[in-house]
Structures are given as C-alpha cells and as structure tokens.
Scaffold this motif. Structure first.
Motif, short mmCIF file in Angstrom:
data_model
loop_
_atom_site.label_atom_id
_atom_site.label_comp_id
_atom_site.label_asym_id
_atom_site.label_seq_id
_atom_site.Cartn_x
_atom_site.Cartn_y
_atom_site.Cartn_z
N SER A 183 26.55 -25.22 76.15
CA SER A 183 27.50 -23.89 76.69
C SER A 183 28.73 -24.39 76.68
CB SER A 183 27.00 -23.49 78.08
OG SER A 183 27.31 -24.54 78.97
N CYS A 184 29.39 -25.72 76.12
CA CYS A 184 30.58 -26.17 76.13
C CYS A 184 31.01 -27.02 75.05
CB CYS A 184 31.07 -26.84 77.66
SG CYS A 184 30.11 -27.88 78.14
N LYS A 185 32.16 -27.28 75.03
CA LYS A 185 32.60 -28.23 74.00
C LYS A 185 33.26 -29.40 74.47
CE LYS A 185 31.92 -25.42 70.20
NZ LYS A 185 30.83 -26.13 69.24
N LEU A 186 33.18 -30.69 73.96
CA LEU A 186 33.71 -31.64 74.25
C LEU A 186 35.38 -31.91 74.15
CD1 LEU A 186 32.80 -34.44 75.66
CD2 LEU A 186 32.83 -35.46 73.50
N ASP A 187 35.80 -31.49 75.11
CA ASP A 187 37.30 -31.38 75.28
C ASP A 187 37.92 -32.25 76.35
OD1 ASP A 187 40.07 -30.69 75.35
OD2 ASP A 187 39.76 -28.54 75.62
N MET A 188 38.87 -33.34 75.97
CA MET A 188 39.27 -34.30 76.78
C MET A 188 40.53 -34.05 77.32
SD MET A 188 36.84 -37.51 75.53
CE MET A 188 36.73 -36.64 73.73
N THR A 189 41.25 -32.91 77.06
CA THR A 189 42.71 -32.50 77.02
C THR A 189 43.13 -32.72 78.64
OG1 THR A 189 42.42 -30.45 76.96
CG2 THR A 189 43.03 -31.40 75.12
N GLY A 190 42.15 -32.32 79.62
CA GLY A 190 42.18 -32.38 80.87
C GLY A 190 42.27 -33.65 81.79
N MET A 191 41.61 -34.88 80.83
CA MET A 191 41.64 -36.03 81.60
C MET A 191 42.49 -37.29 80.88
SD MET A 191 37.95 -37.48 80.69
CE MET A 191 37.52 -38.01 79.16
N SER A 220 29.54 -32.74 82.25
CA SER A 220 29.11 -33.96 82.54
C SER A 220 27.85 -34.26 81.80
CB SER A 220 28.76 -34.15 84.17
OG SER A 220 27.82 -33.41 84.53
N LYS A 221 27.03 -33.04 81.80
CA LYS A 221 25.71 -33.34 80.78
C LYS A 221 26.12 -33.46 79.33
CE LYS A 221 23.04 -33.84 84.14
NZ LYS A 221 22.27 -35.00 84.43
N LEU A 222 27.06 -32.80 78.78
CA LEU A 222 27.61 -32.91 77.51
C LEU A 222 28.01 -34.33 77.30
CD1 LEU A 222 28.18 -31.75 74.71
CD2 LEU A 222 30.34 -31.04 75.50
N CYS A 223 28.62 -34.72 78.35
CA CYS A 223 29.00 -36.33 78.26
C CYS A 223 27.77 -37.39 78.07
CB CYS A 223 29.93 -37.02 79.31
SG CYS A 223 31.57 -36.12 79.38
#
Length: 370
Positions: A183-191, A220-223
């Motif tokens: 349901s989400c994309k791996l986006d790391m712009t917040g960290m 977290s599950k996408l990670c």
C-alpha cells in the motif's frame, strides 16, 4: 488457541512437507504469544530434538513461553534442555547486542553433536512486531527512534547482521511481514536529508508524511520486504537464503492488542473484504513453520509468500494457495534497497559492510558508528 488434536494434525501435515526430519536450531523472535508461540509448539511436536530459541521482550516472558511449549507433551522432562528462553527488547539496541552475546553462549553450552549437525542457526525467524493503537501519537525508544520503525525494521535488521555468521549451511532467514507493504512506496525523504544524505534526527515517518499508526506499520513492513531482497543477494554465495511471508490478517493475534473491539469498529479501521479473509493465529503459525522447514520454502530466497485469496473457513494448502511471488524492483529499486541498507546500518551503529566482514571479526566488540 488450537486444541491438542489440531496441533498434532497440523504438525503431521507440515512434517510431510520435508523429505528429512533432522534436529534443527530455530530462533523465533516474538515467541511470547501469537504465531511465534504456536509455531514453537508445532516445531516441538514435529521433532522434539529441535533446539528452539524462544526470544521474548523479557526473560520472564521467554520462560513462560518455554512452559507453554512443554505443555504439549505429557512428559517434557527429556526435551526441556532443547528449548532456550532468551530476552531481547526490540526497543533497545543495547538489549539486542546483549541478546547476541547470550545467544552465542547458550548455543555453545547446549550443543551436542548427536542432536545437531552444526552448532549454529538453521532457521532465524524474525517474527516480532508492534502495531500501535488508532489515533496514537508517535512514541520513541531510548535510542531516539519511532517505536514501530525500530521494533519492526531496525531491530530485526540489527539481529540479522549480528547473528548472520552463526547461520549454518543451507540456513534460512525468514521475515514475517504483511500484505500492507503493497500500500506504500519506499520513500526515505523523511529520514534522510535529500541533499546531504544525513539522517534527520527524531523523524517519525520515513517518508516525511504526517504520522499515522497504520502507515508507519505498513512502511516498516515494506522495509522488511526490501531488506529481505537485499539480504538474499548479499548472502547468495553463502548458501543461506532470506525470504519473507505474510501470515494474513489475524485480528486475534497479540499484534492487534491495541486495536478497537467490535466488528463495526474494526470495519471502520480495516477493509471489510479483508476481514472476511482474515486468518487464525493457528493458520499463521502453520505458515511460519512451513517457511521454516518445508523443502519448497527452502529452494529459493528473495521471495514473498502469501495467501491473499482464501477465506478464513478454508483449509488453504501450504505450497498451493499459500505460494511465493518474486519481490520485484517495483517494490524497491536496487538503489533504494542499497540506500535503505546503508541508512539502517548507520542508525543501528554498524558499518555498512558489516555483513561482508570475516566472521571472526564479529565475535568481539565493534565500533559504534555515529
């Protein structure tokens, strides 16, 4: 909770999915309840010689889990020495490092060549997870990281890195994940600062969005899925595989202890169609055991196993309805997986090439980065 007859019947079915039944060393995190505890019971029934490491947040909970496993036998006295209770608080990196040291000590002390071919880990089940309550505000660990992100992603990531040199030939590393990762994309712009790449202190959502208890869980599950694919490639030459699976939506598991009661409230939070397809803890435990011991699940790594279509009342056949799909680059592109790996290493305090270093260098202390 499954009856003894149900446990015995499922254990018999799962035992048939492996051509041999040797004594294995199997580490299970999140073993205090839910699928972790039920899987431990099934594994003990399948072969009482299995050395099962029961990993829980506290030693008291781990010892209680051991007693629960012992309860499936009329007389467990001759098998108790094969079940090892250990404490590991996923909200503390220091606790994880202490767990790693104690695990090594316990494996050395309990090893007997007549029971186990190798003194290492055959299966590492990274099963512990947390799902916060609806409307909750972000909470942070003593390491300064959001609780869900650390518990579900960084903790199993650190455990894997610290213990990977203990994996026996043909070993398996298994991530319990969730279908919500799609349901989400791996986006790391917040960290991580997009300009400097530096980790942003005190971030609560890795993608920079407003905090939401369910989305932070999904991320977290996408990670987990992305790291599973990256780890499998890193371990390719070692003969160890990394794989992941979804046990399905299980509203009766300990994971949902913070969720609302009542069907109407649950439908408001979750998808009504998904609720009709929810699984039992018993079913999810069977899926974890299938991943741990079956011949099919041990053939290839870098796969995501799931059973999205069958209903709760159905008896899905592990390996048929419950089957693998490749983890595609659409889930996480190679550059993103590498970035996530490197940032995760920095946050847990190990070098980015830690898993590639000679095994002998891992048994002592290491320099903490940052």
């Amino acid at each position: 909770m499954a009856t003894m007859q149900e446990l015995q019947a499922l254990a018999c079915r799962l035992r048939e999915r492996r051509s041999t039944n040797p004594g294995l060393t199997i580490v299970i995190t999140g073993a205090s309840s839910g699928i972790g505890l039920e899987a431990a019971k099934l594994l003990a029934i399948i072969n009482p010689i299995h050395r099962i490491v029961l990993v829980c947040r506290t030693l008291e909970k781990a010892k209680a889990a051991k007693e629960s496993v012992a309860s499936v036998f009329a007389d467990a006295s001759q098998y108790r020495c094969n079940w090892i209770p250990l404490a590991c608080d996923h909200c503390s990196f220091e606790s994880i490092r202490q767990f790693n040291a104690e695990l090594r000590r316990q494996l050395d002390e309990t090893y007997h060549p007549s029971k186990w071919a190798f003194n290492g880990i055959d299966v590492l089940c990274l099963n512990a997870a947390v799902l916060q309550a609806p409307e909750s505000l972000p909470q942070f660990t003593k390491d300064g990281l959001e609780v869900t992100f650390q518990t579900n992603h960084l903790a199993p990531f650190l455990i894997t890195n610290l213990t990977h040199d203990l994996m026996n030939p043909g070993g398996r590393i298994i991530f319990s994940t969730s279908g919500l990762h799609t349901s989400c994309k791996l986006d790391m712009t917040g960290m991580a600062d997009p300009t400097t790449g530096a980790i942003i202190k005190g971030f609560d959502m890795m993608d920079g969005s407003d905090y939401h208890y369910k989305k932070v869980y999904s991320l977290s599950k996408l990670c987990n899925v992305a790291i599973c694919r990256e780890l499998n490639e890193k371990l390719r030459s070692s003969g160890v595989i990394a794989t992941c699976f979804s046990p399905g939506l299980m509203l009766m598991s300990g994971l949902f202890r913070h969720q609302p009661d009542g069907v109407e409230q649950l439908i408001a939070v979750h998808n009504a169609d998904a609720l009709r397809r929810q699984k039992t803890v018993f079913w999810g435990a069977g899926a974890l055991v299938f991943m741990a011991i079956s011949d099919e699940a041990g053939r290839d790594g870098g796969l995501y196993w799931r059973d999205a279509e069958s209903f709760a009342a159905s008896k899905a056949a592990y390996g048929d309805e419950f089957c693998p799909v490749p983890i595609s680059d659409d889930v996480a592109e190679p550059e993103q997986r590498t970035q996530l790996w490197n940032l995760s290493c920095e946050m847990v305090g190990i070098p980015s090439n830690y898993i590639d270093q000679p095994s002998s260098s891992h048994h002592g202390s290491f320099e903490v980065i940052g």
